[in-house]
Scaffold this motif. Structure first.
Motif, PDB file in Angstrom:
ATOM      1  N   TYR A   1       0.848  -1.201   0.000  1.00 38.52           N
ATOM      2  CA  TYR A   1       0.000   0.000   0.000  1.00 38.52           C
ATOM      3  C   TYR A   1       0.879   1.246   0.000  1.00 38.52           C
ATOM      4  CZ  TYR A   1      -3.505  -3.411   1.524  1.00 38.52           C
ATOM      5  OH  TYR A   1      -4.333  -4.509   1.621  1.00 38.52           O
ATOM      6  N   PRO A   2       1.566   1.535  -1.099  1.00 36.50           N
ATOM      7  CA  PRO A   2       2.518   2.655  -1.143  1.00 36.50           C
ATOM      8  C   PRO A   2       1.883   4.018  -0.898  1.00 36.50           C
ATOM      9  CG  PRO A   2       2.116   1.784  -3.357  1.00 36.50           C
ATOM     10  CD  PRO A   2       1.502   0.813  -2.398  1.00 36.50           C
ATOM     11  N   GLU A   3       0.590   4.109  -1.135  1.00 36.43           N
ATOM     12  CA  GLU A   3      -0.082   5.395  -0.935  1.00 36.43           C
ATOM     13  C   GLU A   3      -0.106   5.821   0.524  1.00 36.43           C
ATOM     14  OE1 GLU A   3      -3.470   2.282  -1.148  1.00 36.43           O
ATOM     15  OE2 GLU A   3      -1.450   2.581  -1.934  1.00 36.43           O
ATOM     16  N   TYR A   4       0.126   4.884   1.435  1.00 38.68           N
ATOM     17  CA  TYR A   4       0.111   5.216   2.862  1.00 38.68           C
ATOM     18  C   TYR A   4       1.501   5.510   3.424  1.00 38.68           C
ATOM     19  CZ  TYR A   4      -4.725   3.590   2.978  1.00 38.68           C
ATOM     20  OH  TYR A   4      -6.073   3.437   2.750  1.00 38.68           O
ATOM     21  N   LEU A   5       2.536   5.280   2.625  1.00 44.75           N
ATOM     22  CA  LEU A   5       3.899   5.437   3.132  1.00 44.75           C
ATOM     23  C   LEU A   5       4.170   6.848   3.642  1.00 44.75           C
ATOM     24  CD1 LEU A   5       6.809   4.453   3.577  1.00 44.75           C
ATOM     25  CD2 LEU A   5       7.277   5.031   1.175  1.00 44.75           C
ATOM     26  N   VAL A   6       3.878   7.840   2.827  1.00 46.96           N
ATOM     27  CA  VAL A   6       4.201   9.221   3.212  1.00 46.96           C
ATOM     28  C   VAL A   6       3.367   9.692   4.395  1.00 46.96           C
ATOM     29  CG1 VAL A   6       4.197  11.623   2.469  1.00 46.96           C
ATOM     30  CG2 VAL A   6       5.092   9.850   0.946  1.00 46.96           C
ATOM     31  N   PRO A   7       2.038   9.612   4.346  1.00 40.90           N
ATOM     32  CA  PRO A   7       1.271  10.150   5.479  1.00 40.90           C
ATOM     33  C   PRO A   7       1.537   9.448   6.807  1.00 40.90           C
ATOM     34  CG  PRO A   7      -0.167   8.964   3.941  1.00 40.90           C
ATOM     35  CD  PRO A   7       1.151   9.132   3.258  1.00 40.90           C
TER      36      PRO A   7
ATOM     37  N   GLU B   1       5.172  10.320   8.040  1.00 38.79           N
ATOM     38  CA  GLU B   1       5.200  11.693   8.546  1.00 38.79           C
ATOM     39  C   GLU B   1       4.544  11.797   9.922  1.00 38.79           C
ATOM     40  OE1 GLU B   1       3.359  14.022   5.491  1.00 38.79           O
ATOM     41  OE2 GLU B   1       5.234  14.270   4.353  1.00 38.79           O
ATOM     42  N   LYS B   2       3.424  11.123  10.082  1.00 36.76           N
ATOM     43  CA  LYS B   2       2.727  11.160  11.365  1.00 36.76           C
ATOM     44  C   LYS B   2       3.543  10.471  12.452  1.00 36.76           C
ATOM     45  CE  LYS B   2      -1.714  10.039  13.535  1.00 36.76           C
ATOM     46  NZ  LYS B   2      -3.072   9.471  13.308  1.00 36.76           N
ATOM     47  N   TRP B   3       4.080   9.297  12.157  1.00 36.02           N
ATOM     48  CA  TRP B   3       4.826   8.544  13.160  1.00 36.02           C
ATOM     49  C   TRP B   3       6.128   9.232  13.539  1.00 36.02           C
ATOM     50  CZ3 TRP B   3       4.462   2.513  12.266  1.00 36.02           C
ATOM     51  CH2 TRP B   3       3.107   2.145  12.289  1.00 36.02           C
ATOM     52  N   SER B   4       6.731   9.968  12.626  1.00 38.06           N
ATOM     53  CA  SER B   4       7.990  10.646  12.935  1.00 38.06           C
ATOM     54  C   SER B   4       7.796  11.745  13.985  1.00 38.06           C
ATOM     55  CB  SER B   4       8.598  11.254  11.667  1.00 38.06           C
ATOM     56  OG  SER B   4       7.839  12.347  11.193  1.00 38.06           O
ATOM     57  N   ARG B   5       6.558  12.141  14.184  1.00 37.13           N
ATOM     58  CA  ARG B   5       6.244  13.179  15.175  1.00 37.13           C
ATOM     59  C   ARG B   5       5.507  12.607  16.393  1.00 37.13           C
ATOM     60  NH1 ARG B   5       6.490  15.312  10.186  1.00 37.13           N
ATOM     61  NH2 ARG B   5       7.402  17.396   9.947  1.00 37.13           N
ATOM     62  N   SER B   6       5.550  11.311  16.527  1.00 38.86           N
ATOM     63  CA  SER B   6       4.883  10.644  17.649  1.00 38.86           C
ATOM     64  C   SER B   6       5.563  10.988  18.975  1.00 38.86           C
ATOM     65  CB  SER B   6       4.918   9.129  17.445  1.00 38.86           C
ATOM     66  OG  SER B   6       4.488   8.436  18.603  1.00 38.86           O
ATOM     67  N   ASP B   7       4.809  10.914  20.046  1.00 43.09           N
ATOM     68  CA  ASP B   7       5.373  11.098  21.384  1.00 43.09           C
ATOM     69  C   ASP B   7       6.124   9.857  21.851  1.00 43.09           C
ATOM     70  OD1 ASP B   7       4.299  13.651  21.592  1.00 43.09           O
ATOM     71  OD2 ASP B   7       2.437  12.952  22.528  1.00 43.09           O
ATOM     72  N   HIS B   8       5.955   8.757  21.146  1.00 44.93           N
ATOM     73  CA  HIS B   8       6.544   7.488  21.577  1.00 44.93           C
ATOM     74  C   HIS B   8       7.850   7.226  20.836  1.00 44.93           C
ATOM     75  CE1 HIS B   8       6.894   3.345  22.865  1.00 44.93           C
ATOM     76  NE2 HIS B   8       5.818   3.491  23.623  1.00 44.93           N
TER      77      HIS B   8
ATOM     78  N   SER C   1      10.608   3.654  14.382  1.00 45.40           N
ATOM     79  CA  SER C   1      10.002   2.885  13.297  1.00 45.40           C
ATOM     80  C   SER C   1       9.870   3.730  12.037  1.00 45.40           C
ATOM     81  CB  SER C   1       8.633   2.360  13.731  1.00 45.40           C
ATOM     82  OG  SER C   1       8.003   1.666  12.682  1.00 45.40           O
ATOM     83  N   SER C   2       9.498   4.989  12.186  1.00 42.46           N
ATOM     84  CA  SER C   2       9.308   5.847  11.014  1.00 42.46           C
ATOM     85  C   SER C   2      10.586   5.974  10.185  1.00 42.46           C
ATOM     86  CB  SER C   2       8.812   7.235  11.443  1.00 42.46           C
ATOM     87  OG  SER C   2       9.849   8.010  12.030  1.00 42.46           O
ATOM     88  N   LEU C   3      11.724   5.815  10.837  1.00 40.77           N
ATOM     89  CA  LEU C   3      13.002   5.870  10.122  1.00 40.77           C
ATOM     90  C   LEU C   3      13.301   4.575   9.376  1.00 40.77           C
ATOM     91  CD1 LEU C   3      15.065   7.557  12.958  1.00 40.77           C
ATOM     92  CD2 LEU C   3      14.740   8.536  10.668  1.00 40.77           C
ATOM     93  N   LEU C   4      12.743   3.482   9.842  1.00 43.36           N
ATOM     94  CA  LEU C   4      13.135   2.159   9.349  1.00 43.36           C
ATOM     95  C   LEU C   4      12.177   1.551   8.325  1.00 43.36           C
ATOM     96  CD1 LEU C   4      14.331   0.555  12.723  1.00 43.36           C
ATOM     97  CD2 LEU C   4      15.700   1.736  10.995  1.00 43.36           C
ATOM     98  N   HIS C   5      11.069   2.217   8.042  1.00 42.00           N
ATOM     99  CA  HIS C   5      10.088   1.650   7.109  1.00 42.00           C
ATOM    100  C   HIS C   5      10.703   1.286   5.764  1.00 42.00           C
ATOM    101  CE1 HIS C   5       6.634   3.924   9.336  1.00 42.00           C
ATOM    102  NE2 HIS C   5       7.042   2.847   9.972  1.00 42.00           N
TER     103      HIS C   5
ATOM    104  N   ASN D   1      11.850   6.066  -1.282  1.00 43.88           N
ATOM    105  CA  ASN D   1      11.387   7.438  -1.478  1.00 43.88           C
ATOM    106  C   ASN D   1      12.428   8.339  -0.817  1.00 43.88           C
ATOM    107  OD1 ASN D   1      10.183  10.006  -1.125  1.00 43.88           O
ATOM    108  ND2 ASN D   1       8.121   9.134  -1.116  1.00 43.88           N
ATOM    109  N   GLU D   2      13.389   8.775  -1.599  1.00 48.20           N
ATOM    110  CA  GLU D   2      14.538   9.507  -1.060  1.00 48.20           C
ATOM    111  C   GLU D   2      14.124  10.799  -0.360  1.00 48.20           C
ATOM    112  OE1 GLU D   2      17.902  11.959  -3.237  1.00 48.20           O
ATOM    113  OE2 GLU D   2      18.220   9.798  -3.518  1.00 48.20           O
ATOM    114  N   LYS D   3      13.198  11.499  -0.952  1.00 47.40           N
ATOM    115  CA  LYS D   3      12.732  12.752  -0.360  1.00 47.40           C
ATOM    116  C   LYS D   3      12.155  12.512   1.030  1.00 47.40           C
ATOM    117  CE  LYS D   3       9.642  16.692  -1.390  1.00 47.40           C
ATOM    118  NZ  LYS D   3       8.642  16.524  -0.304  1.00 47.40           N
ATOM    119  N   LEU D   4      11.318  11.500   1.153  1.00 47.39           N
ATOM    120  CA  LEU D   4      10.715  11.169   2.440  1.00 47.39           C
ATOM    121  C   LEU D   4      11.785  10.727   3.438  1.00 47.39           C
ATOM    122  CD1 LEU D   4       8.180  10.673   4.190  1.00 47.39           C
ATOM    123  CD2 LEU D   4       8.137   8.337   3.255  1.00 47.39           C
TER     124      LEU D   4
END
Length: 232
Positions: free
Chosen positions: A130-136, A139-146, A152-156, A165-168
């Motif tokens: 489901y590549p359409e969910y990768l960016v959103p 982005e959300k997980w990279s700003r998580s309080d946990h 995890s957001s770094l390792l996807h 996705n180099e930009k992401l």
């Protein structure tokens, strides 16, 4: 008894019957005594688990996820590894909603060993499907309080190679690069090192233009230095 409970019980029983006290002490020490172990090393654990998972290969996704959650309720770490192995068997048929369960497991008895498997294997396969969910989601997980959700957001995309996705990737690092947290610094270096094997020029350019923590920079350049691609 529900099928998921039956499977959980069979795995727990099998592991319990194969407890190894000699291995247990060393395995618990290696994991800083965060979790108790049965003392079953990876090759033996996979050997014990394989026929059980084959027997239950017709599980529905709901049953598979429920079994994984039940296994994470167990104290011994081998049960958590078994849960992730079970989930990996179902990634090709995973629904869009399963990402919520992956996130739940990221914060359930979390430490680098399970988090990294969830992030790079389960989430990685999910975002390939489901590549359409990768960016959103990234982005959300990279700003998580946990902490572990942020890691995890770094390792996807760790195993995406030319499909990264180099930009992401670089944007996610930009969000987290200022953290003085070992597991974030290390993850940044790890993803940069892995991506450098695909696009060393992009990684070198990024590190030359971006101020990262020393550990992240050192780890990110490690493969390129080994190959003589950079000297600084």
């Amino acid at each position: 008894m529900r099928l998921s409970e039956q499977l959980r019980n069979e795995i727990v029983k099998t592991f319990s019957e194969n407890r190894d006290e000699v291995n247990r002490e060393g395995m618990e020490a290696y994991m800083k005594n965060h979790f108790p172990f049965y003392g079953i090393k990876t090759p033996e654990r996979k050997k014990l688990l394989s026929p059980i998972l084959k027997q239950y290969r017709s599980l529905s996704e709901t049953e598979r996820v429920h079994t994984a959650l039940l296994l994470f309720d167990e104290q011994e770490r081998e049960c958590h590894y078994a849960a992730l192995a079970l989930l990996e068997k179902g990634t090709k048929k995973a629904s869009t909603s399963v990402i919520g369960s992956y996130k739940q497991l990221l914060v359930t008895k979390p430490w680098w060993d399970t988090v990294d498997m969830i992030a790079s294997n389960l989430c990685g396969d999910y975002f390939r499907k489901y590549p359409e969910y990768l960016v959103p989601i990234t982005e959300k997980w990279s700003r998580s309080d946990h902490l572990w959700v942020r890691r995890s957001s770094l390792l996807h995309q760790l195993k995406f190679k030319s499909n990264t996705n180099e930009k992401l990737l670089f944007e996610t690092i930009d969000v987290l690069k200022g953290e003085k947290e070992f597991f974030i610094e290390k993850a940044i270096g790890w993803v940069l090192r892995e991506y450098s094997k695909t696009n060393p020029e992009a990684v070198e350019s990024y590190l030359n233009s971006t101020e990262c923590r020393p550990l992240s920079r050192r780890e990110g350049l490690k493969w390129m230095k080994k190959k003589g691609l950079v000297t600084n």
